[in-house]
Design an enzyme around this catalytic site. Structure first.
Site, PDB file in Angstrom:
ATOM      1  N   GLU A  12       0.562  -1.448   0.234  1.00 47.23           N
ATOM      2  CA  GLU A  12      -0.292  -0.045  -0.245  1.00 47.23           C
ATOM      3  C   GLU A  12       0.784   1.264   0.045  1.00 47.23           C
ATOM      4  O   GLU A  12       0.731   2.533  -0.775  1.00 47.23           O
ATOM      5  CB  GLU A  12      -1.116  -0.064   1.074  1.00 47.23           C
ATOM      6  CG  GLU A  12      -1.722  -0.971   0.945  1.00 47.23           C
ATOM      7  CD  GLU A  12      -1.238  -2.381   1.977  1.00 47.23           C
ATOM      8  OE1 GLU A  12      -1.863  -2.956   2.868  1.00 47.23           O
ATOM      9  OE2 GLU A  12      -0.769  -2.679   2.274  1.00 47.23           O
ATOM     10  N   SER A  29      20.796 -41.640  -9.248  1.00 46.35           N
ATOM     11  CA  SER A  29      18.918 -41.354  -9.482  1.00 46.35           C
ATOM     12  C   SER A  29      19.168 -39.767 -10.343  1.00 46.35           C
ATOM     13  O   SER A  29      18.176 -39.145 -10.969  1.00 46.35           O
ATOM     14  CB  SER A  29      18.578 -40.425  -8.248  1.00 46.35           C
ATOM     15  OG  SER A  29      19.893 -39.716  -7.628  1.00 46.35           O
ATOM     16  N   ARG A  58      12.501 -23.963  -4.857  1.00 50.68           N
ATOM     17  CA  ARG A  58      13.211 -23.874  -3.974  1.00 50.68           C
ATOM     18  C   ARG A  58      13.551 -22.357  -3.626  1.00 50.68           C
ATOM     19  O   ARG A  58      13.466 -21.805  -2.865  1.00 50.68           O
ATOM     20  CB  ARG A  58      14.904 -24.250  -4.371  1.00 50.68           C
ATOM     21  CG  ARG A  58      15.400 -25.766  -4.810  1.00 50.68           C
ATOM     22  CD  ARG A  58      16.449 -26.456  -4.553  1.00 50.68           C
ATOM     23  NE  ARG A  58      16.417 -27.857  -4.711  1.00 50.68           N
ATOM     24  CZ  ARG A  58      17.770 -28.248  -4.697  1.00 50.68           C
ATOM     25  NH1 ARG A  58      18.883 -27.497  -4.793  1.00 50.68           N
ATOM     26  NH2 ARG A  58      18.029 -29.726  -4.495  1.00 50.68           N
ATOM     27  N   LEU A 101      21.710 -28.458  -2.043  1.00 51.97           N
ATOM     28  CA  LEU A 101      20.459 -27.622  -2.099  1.00 51.97           C
ATOM     29  C   LEU A 101      20.645 -26.113  -2.244  1.00 51.97           C
ATOM     30  O   LEU A 101      20.269 -25.495  -1.271  1.00 51.97           O
ATOM     31  CB  LEU A 101      20.134 -28.762  -0.687  1.00 51.97           C
ATOM     32  CG  LEU A 101      20.166 -29.772   0.306  1.00 51.97           C
ATOM     33  CD1 LEU A 101      19.631 -30.068   1.311  1.00 51.97           C
ATOM     34  CD2 LEU A 101      19.038 -30.572  -1.154  1.00 51.97           C
ATOM     35  N   ARG A 145      19.721 -22.865  -8.324  1.00 55.77           N
ATOM     36  CA  ARG A 145      20.211 -22.432  -9.602  1.00 55.77           C
ATOM     37  C   ARG A 145      19.488 -22.388 -10.478  1.00 55.77           C
ATOM     38  O   ARG A 145      18.730 -23.166 -11.401  1.00 55.77           O
ATOM     39  CB  ARG A 145      21.615 -23.977 -10.016  1.00 55.77           C
ATOM     40  CG  ARG A 145      22.404 -24.098  -8.483  1.00 55.77           C
ATOM     41  CD  ARG A 145      23.498 -25.221  -8.955  1.00 55.77           C
ATOM     42  NE  ARG A 145      22.562 -26.595  -9.474  1.00 55.77           N
ATOM     43  CZ  ARG A 145      22.829 -27.213  -8.176  1.00 55.77           C
ATOM     44  NH1 ARG A 145      22.533 -26.776  -6.602  1.00 55.77           N
ATOM     45  NH2 ARG A 145      21.864 -28.414  -8.351  1.00 55.77           N
ATOM     46  N   GLU A 181      12.623 -32.867  -0.430  1.00 55.48           N
ATOM     47  CA  GLU A 181      12.791 -33.262  -1.031  1.00 55.48           C
ATOM     48  C   GLU A 181      12.909 -34.564  -0.326  1.00 55.48           C
ATOM     49  O   GLU A 181      13.969 -35.305  -1.682  1.00 55.48           O
ATOM     50  CB  GLU A 181      13.900 -32.013  -1.759  1.00 55.48           C
ATOM     51  CG  GLU A 181      13.422 -31.086  -2.651  1.00 55.48           C
ATOM     52  CD  GLU A 181      14.439 -30.748  -3.542  1.00 55.48           C
ATOM     53  OE1 GLU A 181      15.694 -31.514  -3.965  1.00 55.48           O
ATOM     54  OE2 GLU A 181      14.308 -29.608  -3.325  1.00 55.48           O
ATOM     55  N   VAL A 211      11.730 -40.357   5.335  1.00 55.20           N
ATOM     56  CA  VAL A 211      11.185 -38.656   5.223  1.00 55.20           C
ATOM     57  C   VAL A 211       9.843 -38.283   4.512  1.00 55.20           C
ATOM     58  O   VAL A 211       8.405 -37.874   5.176  1.00 55.20           O
ATOM     59  CB  VAL A 211      12.179 -37.836   4.873  1.00 55.20           C
ATOM     60  CG1 VAL A 211      11.934 -35.870   4.887  1.00 55.20           C
ATOM     61  CG2 VAL A 211      13.186 -37.871   5.393  1.00 55.20           C
ATOM     62  N   HIS A 212       9.468 -38.948   3.096  1.00 51.65           N
ATOM     63  CA  HIS A 212       8.203 -38.553   2.561  1.00 51.65           C
ATOM     64  C   HIS A 212       7.239 -39.307   3.426  1.00 51.65           C
ATOM     65  O   HIS A 212       6.007 -38.954   3.713  1.00 51.65           O
ATOM     66  CB  HIS A 212       7.879 -38.889   1.476  1.00 51.65           C
ATOM     67  CG  HIS A 212       8.841 -37.522   0.271  1.00 51.65           C
ATOM     68  ND1 HIS A 212       9.319 -38.237  -0.616  1.00 51.65           N
ATOM     69  CD2 HIS A 212       8.847 -36.255   0.329  1.00 51.65           C
ATOM     70  CE1 HIS A 212       9.774 -36.750  -1.432  1.00 51.65           C
ATOM     71  NE2 HIS A 212       9.823 -35.884  -0.492  1.00 51.65           N
TER      72      HIS A 212
END
Length: 384
Positions: free
Chosen positions: A74, A189, A205, A225, A228, A316, A321-322
Site C-alpha cells: 500500500e 538417481s 527452492r 541443496l 541454480r 525433497e 522422510v516423505h
C-alpha cells in the site's frame, strides 16, 4: 451505545461486498495479485501483497511488498500515486495491516492519503495485524472485503498457516519413475527427470524459506541443496537435515559456508563429538525427541522452524522422510515430477511405509493440477 465487535464488523463487510462491488473490482484485484506474486520467496514470513490505486477509472499507483522490513504494498502504491490518491480507490489482495511492526500501520497511511474506498481480497489471519478493514470502515471509508478471496488465500496459504499455527507450509517434492522409484537398487538417481523439470525444482527452492532432506539423501547423493536458475542465480533456502545420530560428514556439500545456513535436527542420543565437529563447520544443531516409531519428532522440527520465521518448507526426501510426513499428516501439498521410465521393484520407493490397512486411509490429493515439462509430467495438489 456499544461498539460493534470484530465479528459483527466482518459480517457487515462481507454483506457489503454484494452491494458495493463494481464490474471493475475483480480486474483491479487481479492486477494486485499479479503484483503480489513478485514477492514470492522474498517477503517471508510476511504475506505476498500487491496494491493498485485507481481514480476516475485510471491506475495512478502500483506497488508490492518487496522484502521484509521494507514498505508494504500500500505504501509503495500510494507513494507512486502521490497527491492524486485523494478520493481514489485502493485495491489490496490482503486486508491492510493495523499495527506497528517493522513498519507503521498501512491503515494510517491510507487515511493520510485521503483514500475514499478500500477493496481487499482476504482478511488478515494474524491477530496482531488484522482488523484493518473494520478500523477503516469505522473511520468513514467505504470498505469492501472478500473480492477474489479464494485466489488471494491460495497465494498466501503458507502465510495463513504460519500465522494461524506457528508452523510452515510443507510441500513434498520428488522426481520419480512411472513405477514410483526415486533411485535404482544402487542408489543412482541422476537424472531421473529432465532439465526443464529440474529448472522448476530450482524455482520451488527459490520460493521456499527452507529445504529439508534426510541424512540418507545426504550420504547417497551429497547434494548442495542450493538454487541454480539460468541467468539469475536464485536465493538459497535454509538447508535442513534430519539426522538422528549426526552421521552427516562435516565435508558434505550441504555444509557450504558460502551459501545458506545449514541446520541439523538430531535425536537425544546423538554423539557429542560429532556435534562438536559439525558446529565447528558452522552447522546449527537442534535436538528434538523421538516419535513412537523411532523417527525424529516432526512436530518439534516444524515448531522450531516456524519459530524461526520459516513459513514455507520444501521437503525433497527421501522416501522414509516423505513417508513420515504423510504418516503423521504433516504435509500440506505434493509436487511429483514423473519421468517416462521404469526402474523396477528393487529400486528405492518415493514414499516409505505408511502402515495402512484400508484404502480409505490413504492420503489423497485435491485441487489437482498437471503440466508437462519436456517428457516429464508434474502432478501437484493439496493433501487432504
Amino acid at each position: 451505545m456499544d461498539q460493534p465487535n470484530q465479528a459483527d464488523l466482518t459480517d457487515q463487510l462481507f454483506s457489503a461486498l454484494a452491494a458495493m462491488t463494481t464490474a471493475n473490482d475483480s480486474a483491479y484485484m487481479q492486477m494486485a495479485l499479479t503484483l503480489a506474486r513478485k514477492g514470492l520467496g522474498k517477503v517471508s514470513p510476511n504475506p505476498c501483497a500487491g496494491a493498485v490505486v485507481v481514480r476516475d477509472g485510471q491506475v495512478i499507483g502500483k506497488g508490492w511488498h518487496r522484502r521484509v522490513g521494507t514498505p508494504h504494498a500500500e505504501i509503495n502504491a500510494l507513494k507512486e500515486a502521490g497527491p492524486r490518491a485523494t478520493s481514489a480507490t485502493i485495491y489490496i489482495n490482503l486486508e491492510p495491516c493495523n499495527h506497528h511492526g517493522r513498519t507503521p500501520p498501512c491503515t494510517e497511511a491510507i487515511l493520510t492519503a485521503g483514500i475514499k474506498r478500500v477493496v481487499f481480497g482476504m482478511f488478515d489471519p494474524n491477530p496482531q495485524a488484522g482488523g484493518g478493514g473494520a478500523y477503516l470502515a469505522q473511520q468513514g471509508l467505504e470498505v469492501v472485503g472478500g473480492v477474489l478471496a479464494e485466489q488471494c488465500r491460495r497465494l498466501n496459504r503458507p502465510f495463513i498457516k504460519w500465522a494461524s499455527t506457528g508452523q510452515p507450509w510443507v510441500l513434498l517434492k520428488a522426481a520419480l519413475s512411472l513405477d514410483g522409484r526415486i533411485a535404482t537398487i544402487s542408489g543412482a538417481s541422476k537424472w531421473i527427470t529432465g532439465e526443464k523439470s529440474r529448472r522448476v525444482t530450482h524455482r520451488l527452492r527459490c520460493q521456499s524459506d527452507a529445504i529439508l532432506v534426510g541424512v540418507e539423501t545426504v550420504l547417497a547423493d551429497d547434494p548442495a541443496l542450493t538454487t541454480r536458475l539460468p541467468g539469475r542465480g536464485g536465493r538459497d533456502p535454509l538447508r535442513i537435515i534430519l539426522d538422528s545420530h549426526l552421521r552427516t560428514p562435516p565435508t558434505a556439500r550441504v555444509i557450504n559456508r558460502n551459501s545458506a545456513a545449514t541446520w541439523i535436527f538430531c535425536g537425544p542420543q546423538a554423539d557429542d563429538n560429532r556435534a562438536r565437529r559439525l558446529r565447528e563447520a558452522e552447522v546449527e544443531i537442534h535436538q528434538v525427541g523421538l516419535a513412537a516409531d523411532g523417527f525424529l519428532a516432526l512436530p518439534e522440527v516444524l515448531a522450531g522452524l516456524g519459530s524461526a520465521g520459516v513459513s514455507t518448507l520444501l521437503v525433497e526426501g527421501g522416501g522414509r522422510v516423505h513417508g513420515a510426513f504423510l504418516r503423521e499428516q504433516l504435509a500440506d501439498e505434493l509436487a511429483f515430477f514423473i519421468a517416462p521410465m521404469l526402474i523396477g521393484g528393487d529400486g528405492l520407493a518415493v514414499v516409505g511405509s505408511l502402515a495402512l490397512n484400508d484404502l480409505d486411509q490413504t492420503p489423497r490429493l485435491s485441487e489437482i493440477s498437471h503440466r508437462r515439462y519436456g517428457d516429464d509430467l508434474l502432478i501437484r495438489g493439496l493433501l487432504n
